[in-house]
Design a protein around this motif. Structure first.
Motif, PDB file in Angstrom:
ATOM      1  N   LEU A 250      -1.161 -51.160 -53.591  1.00 19.91           N
ATOM      2  CA  LEU A 250      -2.426 -51.902 -53.578  1.00 19.91           C
ATOM      3  C   LEU A 250      -2.657 -52.592 -52.235  1.00 19.91           C
ATOM      4  O   LEU A 250      -3.802 -52.725 -51.791  1.00 19.91           O
ATOM      5  N   ILE A 251      -1.567 -53.038 -51.591  1.00 19.32           N
ATOM      6  CA  ILE A 251      -1.711 -53.642 -50.264  1.00 19.32           C
ATOM      7  C   ILE A 251      -2.270 -52.619 -49.279  1.00 19.32           C
ATOM      8  O   ILE A 251      -3.176 -52.914 -48.488  1.00 19.32           O
ATOM      9  N   LYS A 252      -1.747 -51.405 -49.327  1.00 21.07           N
ATOM     10  CA  LYS A 252      -2.242 -50.345 -48.442  1.00 21.07           C
ATOM     11  C   LYS A 252      -3.686 -49.975 -48.779  1.00 21.07           C
ATOM     12  O   LYS A 252      -4.493 -49.699 -47.893  1.00 21.07           O
ATOM     13  N   GLU A 253      -4.000 -50.009 -50.079  1.00 23.01           N
ATOM     14  CA  GLU A 253      -5.356 -49.659 -50.499  1.00 23.01           C
ATOM     15  C   GLU A 253      -6.368 -50.687 -50.005  1.00 23.01           C
ATOM     16  O   GLU A 253      -7.443 -50.329 -49.504  1.00 23.01           O
ATOM     17  N   GLU A 254      -6.054 -51.982 -50.127  1.00 23.11           N
ATOM     18  CA  GLU A 254      -7.001 -53.000 -49.675  1.00 23.11           C
ATOM     19  C   GLU A 254      -7.118 -53.001 -48.153  1.00 23.11           C
ATOM     20  O   GLU A 254      -8.186 -53.293 -47.601  1.00 23.11           O
ATOM     21  N   ARG A 255      -6.056 -52.667 -47.470  1.00 21.36           N
ATOM     22  CA  ARG A 255      -6.123 -52.554 -46.018  1.00 21.36           C
ATOM     23  C   ARG A 255      -7.092 -51.447 -45.618  1.00 21.36           C
ATOM     24  O   ARG A 255      -7.893 -51.599 -44.693  1.00 21.36           O
ATOM     25  N   GLU A 256      -7.024 -50.323 -46.315  1.00 22.44           N
ATOM     26  CA  GLU A 256      -7.922 -49.198 -46.017  1.00 22.44           C
ATOM     27  C   GLU A 256      -9.372 -49.560 -46.337  1.00 22.44           C
ATOM     28  O   GLU A 256     -10.290 -49.141 -45.620  1.00 22.44           O
ATOM     29  N   LEU A 257      -9.594 -50.339 -47.402  1.00 24.34           N
ATOM     30  CA  LEU A 257     -10.955 -50.757 -47.749  1.00 24.34           C
ATOM     31  C   LEU A 257     -11.576 -51.584 -46.626  1.00 24.34           C
ATOM     32  O   LEU A 257     -12.764 -51.437 -46.300  1.00 24.34           O
ATOM     33  N   VAL A 258     -10.784 -52.459 -46.027  1.00 23.49           N
ATOM     34  CA  VAL A 258     -11.288 -53.294 -44.929  1.00 23.49           C
ATOM     35  C   VAL A 258     -11.473 -52.462 -43.665  1.00 23.49           C
ATOM     36  O   VAL A 258     -12.470 -52.607 -42.947  1.00 23.49           O
ATOM     37  N   ASP A 259     -10.526 -51.581 -43.373  1.00 24.17           N
ATOM     38  CA  ASP A 259     -10.624 -50.725 -42.189  1.00 24.17           C
ATOM     39  C   ASP A 259     -11.867 -49.848 -42.230  1.00 24.17           C
ATOM     40  O   ASP A 259     -12.536 -49.636 -41.216  1.00 24.17           O
ATOM     41  N   ASP A 260     -12.175 -49.309 -43.426  1.00 29.41           N
ATOM     42  CA  ASP A 260     -13.335 -48.420 -43.567  1.00 29.41           C
ATOM     43  C   ASP A 260     -14.650 -49.142 -43.268  1.00 29.41           C
ATOM     44  O   ASP A 260     -15.643 -48.500 -42.928  1.00 29.41           O
ATOM     45  N   ARG A 261     -14.652 -50.452 -43.396  1.00 33.44           N
ATOM     46  CA  ARG A 261     -15.873 -51.240 -43.143  1.00 33.44           C
ATOM     47  C   ARG A 261     -15.873 -51.871 -41.744  1.00 33.44           C
ATOM     48  O   ARG A 261     -16.740 -52.684 -41.442  1.00 33.44           O
ATOM     49  N   ASN A 262     -14.888 -51.493 -40.934  1.00 33.72           N
ATOM     50  CA  ASN A 262     -14.805 -51.964 -39.542  1.00 33.72           C
ATOM     51  C   ASN A 262     -14.795 -53.489 -39.442  1.00 33.72           C
ATOM     52  O   ASN A 262     -15.440 -54.075 -38.575  1.00 33.72           O
ATOM     53  N   ILE A 263     -14.084 -54.124 -40.359  1.00 33.26           N
ATOM     54  CA  ILE A 263     -13.929 -55.574 -40.333  1.00 33.26           C
ATOM     55  C   ILE A 263     -12.522 -55.896 -39.829  1.00 33.26           C
ATOM     56  O   ILE A 263     -11.550 -55.250 -40.220  1.00 33.26           O
ATOM     57  N   LYS A 264     -12.422 -56.886 -38.986  1.00 36.90           N
ATOM     58  CA  LYS A 264     -11.141 -57.226 -38.372  1.00 36.90           C
ATOM     59  C   LYS A 264     -10.174 -57.806 -39.408  1.00 36.90           C
ATOM     60  O   LYS A 264     -10.535 -58.686 -40.186  1.00 36.90           O
ATOM     61  N   ILE A 265      -8.950 -57.291 -39.393  1.00 39.65           N
ATOM     62  CA  ILE A 265      -7.888 -57.839 -40.236  1.00 39.65           C
ATOM     63  C   ILE A 265      -7.118 -58.861 -39.412  1.00 39.65           C
ATOM     64  O   ILE A 265      -6.476 -58.519 -38.413  1.00 39.65           O
TER      65      ILE A 265
END
Length: 271
Positions: A250-265
Motif C-alpha cells: 500500500l505504501i508503494k501504491e500511494e506513492r505511485e498515486l502521488v507520482d502520477d499526479r506530478n505532486i511533490k513527495i
C-alpha cells in the motif's frame, strides 16, 4: 521524484530483532513444549517399566521343562521416569524455540507489513525524514527486557525522548519543504495507510512546529476517493507510516498515486 529500484530481499538483522521483540511468546512456547514432551515421556516410561515388570513376573513364574537346562535371564533394567522426562523436556524446549521462531519468520515474510525503517529510501524511493517511537501507555512485566532490546537495535537513538523525536522530524520536514527556493510549497497533505488515531498527535505537532505551511488533516488516499481527489489542492505530500501497521504494497501504491499526479513527495515519517 528520482527513480528507485524495488528491494525485496530479507534483512536478517531486522528478522532477528523481529523475533527478539516477541520473546514472551518464545518463552511461552518453550515452556509449553517442555511440559508436553516431559509429561509424555514420563507416562511412556512408566508404561514401559510396567510392561517390563509384567514380563519379568511371567519369566519368574514360568515352570522349567524337564530335560532342559535352566538359563538365568538377565535382570531387567527399569528406566527412571523422572530423568527421562527431564531429558525429553530439554529437547522439547529447544524444539519449541525453533518452532515458534520459524512461525515468526514465516509471518515476517508473508505478512507484507512494514517491519523496520531500515533501507526505507532504497526500498520505496522516498526520503525518510524522521522515526518516532510509539508512546508507552502502560508498564509491562519485564519491560526492562523490551527496553534493552530497543537500545540494542537502535543504539543511542533509543535514548532520545519521543517529543524530541517529533521535533527532529519537524525540522527535517521543514528543511525538505524549503530545500528548493524555486518550489513554493504552502499546502501539504499528510497521508498514509494506517488509522488516523495512530498518527493524530504527530500531525498536530507538525502543524505547531511549522507555522509557514498549511497541513491537511491526516488522510488515507489509498482507501478514500474523496481524499484522493483533494490531492490537486496541495503542492506537496508528506507520508506518515507505522511499523507493524502499514503494508509495504500500500505504501508503494500511494506513492505511485502521488507520482502520477506530478505532486511533490516531501518524504515519510515512520512511527
Amino acid at each position: 521524484m528520482e527513480e528507485y529500484q524495488e528491494v525485496n530481499e530479507i534483512d536478517l538483522i531486522d528478522l532477528m530483532f523481529y523475533c527478539l521483540k516477541r520473546w514472551r511468546w518464545i518463552i511461552v512456547g518453550m515452556v509449553l513444549f517442555a511440559i508436553l514432551t516431559g509429561v509424555y515421556k514420563y507416562q511412556a516410561t512408566i508404561e514401559d517399566n510396567q510392561v517390563k515388570k509384567e514380563e519379568q513376573i511371567k519369566q519368574d513364574m514360568a515352570e522349567p521343562v524337564e530335560g532342559e537346562t535352566t538359563i538365568e535371564s538377565e535382570p531387567i533394567v527399569f528406566e527412571d521416569p523422572v530423568s527421562s522426562a527431564v531429558k525429553f523436556a530439554i529437547v522439547g524446549m529447544v524444539g519449541g524455540i525453533c518452532l515458534i521462531c520459524l512461525l515468526f519468520c514465516m509471518n515476517y515474510v508473508i505478512s507484507g507489513k512494514l517491519h523496520s525503517e531500515r533501507n526505507f529510501q532504497k526500498k520505496f524511493g522516498m526520503p525518510l525524514l524522521g522515526v518516532i517511537r510509539k508512546k508507552e501507555t502502560k508498564r509491562k512485566i519485564f519491560g526492562f527486557v523490551d527496553r534493552w532490546i530497543c537500545r540494542l537495535e537502535e543504539g543511542p537513538y533509543a535514548k532520545i525522548p519521543r517529543n524530541e523525536q517529533i521535533k527532529i522530524a519537524a525540522v527535517n520536514v521543514q528543511s525538505a519543504i524549503h530545500r528548493n527556493s524555486e518550489e513554493k510549497i504552502k499546502r501539504v497533505m499528510i497521508a498514509g495507510t494506517v488509522a488516523s488515531d495512530d498518527v493524530i498527535e504527530i500531525c498536530e505537532w507538525l502543524a505547531e512546529e511549522i507555522e509557514d505551511v498549511t497541513f491537511s488533516p491526516y488522510r488515507q488516499i489509498v482507501f478514500h476517493a474523496a481524499a484522493l481527489k483533494k490531492l490537486e489542492y496541495y503542492e506537496g505530500v508528506l507520508f506518515v507510516e507505522k511499523v507493524g501497521g502499514s503494508y509495504e504494497r500500500l505504501i508503494k501504491e500511494e506513492r505511485e498515486l502521488v507520482d502520477d499526479r506530478n505532486i511533490k513527495i516531501i518524504g515519510t515519517i515512520v512511527c
